[in-house]
Design an enzyme around this catalytic site. Sequence first.
Site, short mmCIF file in Angstrom:
data_model
loop_
_atom_site.label_atom_id
_atom_site.label_comp_id
_atom_site.label_asym_id
_atom_site.label_seq_id
_atom_site.Cartn_x
_atom_site.Cartn_y
_atom_site.Cartn_z
N TYR A 1 0.82 -1.22 0.00
CA TYR A 1 0.00 0.00 0.00
C TYR A 1 0.85 1.27 0.00
O TYR A 1 1.79 1.40 0.79
CB TYR A 1 -0.97 -0.01 1.19
N ASP A 2 0.47 2.20 -0.88
CA ASP A 2 1.18 3.48 -1.00
C ASP A 2 0.53 4.56 -0.15
O ASP A 2 1.19 5.50 0.27
CB ASP A 2 1.16 3.97 -2.45
#
Lengths: 300, 300
Positions: B19-20
Site C-alpha cells: 500500500y502506498d
Amino acid sequence: MGAVRLSSQEEYAKLIDQYDTWMFDCDGVLWHGDRLIPGATEVLSLLRDRKKNVIFVTNNATKSRKSYKGKFDQLGVEAKVEEIYGSAYATAVYLSSVLQLPKNKKVYVIGQSGLEEELREEGITYIGGTDPADCTITPFSLENFTLDPDVAAVVCGLDTAINYTKLSKAFQYLTRNPGCQFIVTNEDSTYPAAHGLLPGAGSISAPLRYALGKDPIAIGKPAKTMLDCIKAKVHFDPRRTIMVGDRLNTDILFGQAGGVSTLLVLTGITLESEISGSNPSPIVPDYITTSIGDLAIVDK
Amino acid sequence: MGAVRLSSQEEYAKLIDQYDTWMFDCDGVLWHGDRLIPGATEVLSLLRDRKKNVIFVTNNATKSRKSYKGKFDQLGVEAKVEEIYGSAYATAVYLSSVLQLPKNKKVYVIGQSGLEEELREEGITYIGGTDPADCTITPFSLENFTLDPDVAAVVCGLDTAINYTKLSKAFQYLTRNPGCQFIVTNEDSTYPAAHGLLPGAGSISAPLRYALGKDPIAIGKPAKTMLDCIKAKVHFDPRRTIMVGDRLNTDILFGQAGGVSTLLVLTGITLESEISGSNPSPIVPDYITTSIGDLAIVDK
C-alpha cells in the site's frame, strides 16, 4: 371499512346514546393554546347532563394534573382533577404500581416541574429535572460526575431546558447501572405551540434512543400503559366507550389499541387530506366529524 | 472470506509494501484521549521513511484541521494540516463545492468553534453555533423568533452546548424554509471521552431526525462524502490504499465503501468478541492486528 362521516342530528344523537364513557384529548380537540374550540364547553355540559363519564387524556407531561386543571379553569371548562389523565401522572403510576420501584431507589429525570410534581405525589424519589445544577450549558465532564448507584430508571418527557449534561448523565445511568429502565412519558415528535410546531417529548428522548440503540418504554398515547392507568382508577365498558382526538397516530391508535371506539375531529393535527385523497392513512377511526362543537346540534 | 489476522514480520512487511496510501483514524488507533498508543509514532515514521502518503481521517467535528494539528503537535506526532481530513472540514467543502451554496445564503449551525472555523475558511456565512444568544437555557418562544429566509441549510455536529433553542430554530428552518438542507457532520452515536463514552454527534442530531421523520445527509465516515472530499485534494490508487481504524461501522465500512483495503486495530471501540465468537459482525475487514504498534516489527 371506512370511517362514518357524521353530519345529521340523528347521527350525533345516536352517537351520544351509544357511549357512556367519553375520553377526550384536549389540545386540538377542546382548545388551541389559549383559544377554546367553539361549542366545546356546550358539548361537555351536554354529556355531563346525560350522566356520561368524561375523561381527559393528554400526553402533555410538562404539567401535573393539578396544574392542567388550572388550564381548564382559565378557559372556563368544567373538570375535576380526577378526570384528568396526563402522561406525567401515568408515568408516576407506572413506576410505583407496575415497576414497583423500591423506596430506596430513585429516578433520574429529564423533564419539567409537572413531571416532578407527579413523581413526588406517588412518593418517588428523583434527581435531575429542574435542579439548577443540571440546568446549565457549562460543558459536561465525566471527571466531575459521580454515578448514583440508586438510580434505577431514567424518565424522559418534554424538557425545554434539555442540555448535554442531562443527556450525558441519563446515558451514564442507562449504560452503567445494571437494569436501569428507560422510560419516556410520550413519543410525540412535535407539539403545537402558540405560534407553530416545536420539537416534542419524543424528540427530547431521541438522543438517548440513538446513543443506546434501544427503544424506551413509552407511557402516553398510543401506548396501552396510559389506558391501564385509567382502568386502575375508573370502571368503563370498552364497548360503550369512545376516544375523541385530533391525531391519528396517538389518539385514534390509542383508542383502537384499547378496544374502544374512536372519533376523529379535524380541528387539530390531522388534516382532511390525510384521511381522504389518494394516499389515506392506514389508521381509520370509527367516526369523523369536523369539530367537537358539531355534537351541540343534539340539544338544538 | 474472513479477515487475515496479521502476526509475522513477513506479513507486516508485505502489507507495507502493498500500500502506498495509508489512511488513519486517530482516536482509538493512534491515541486514547491524551495517551499515545505505544509504537504509533514509530510506525508513522517508518511509513514516511518509505515515502508512503499518510492521511488522517477523523469524524471529530468539534475541531478544525488547524486545531486538530495542535493535538498532533502536543502528542509529538508529525502531521501537516493538509494531511488531516476532519468531518467539519469535509462538511464545509461539501457546502461550497457540492451544494455550491450561493454567497447570499447562509447556514444555521448546531456545533462548536471548530465547525465554525472550517465554514469561515470556505467562505460560508453561518448563524447559530457558539453565538451566546443561542447558547442559553432560557425557554425558547416562537414569539421572539424571526425566521431568516436566507438560511438554506442546517449543519449539525457534536455540540456540548446543545439546547432547546438550537433544536427549535433548526426545526423551523428545516420545515419552513423551502428546500433547506439537513446536513450532519457525522452519525457516531457515542464518542470515547476521557473517562468513558458520551453521546456523539449522531445523538445531537437525533431530535431533528425524529421531529422531521427524515434522515440527514451525513458527511463523515462511513459516508462516501468524506472520501470524495479527500479525492478532490489528493491522488491515490484505491488498489494501493488502506484505511486503518478501530470501528467497524465507521472506519472499516468507510474503507469498503470507497473500494480501498481495510485494517482493523483492537485498541479502540471494536472488541475482539465482535469479530470472532458465535455472532460476529457482518462487517469484515481485510486485515486485523492488535495495535498499530505491531507494524514496528518490520524495522527490527
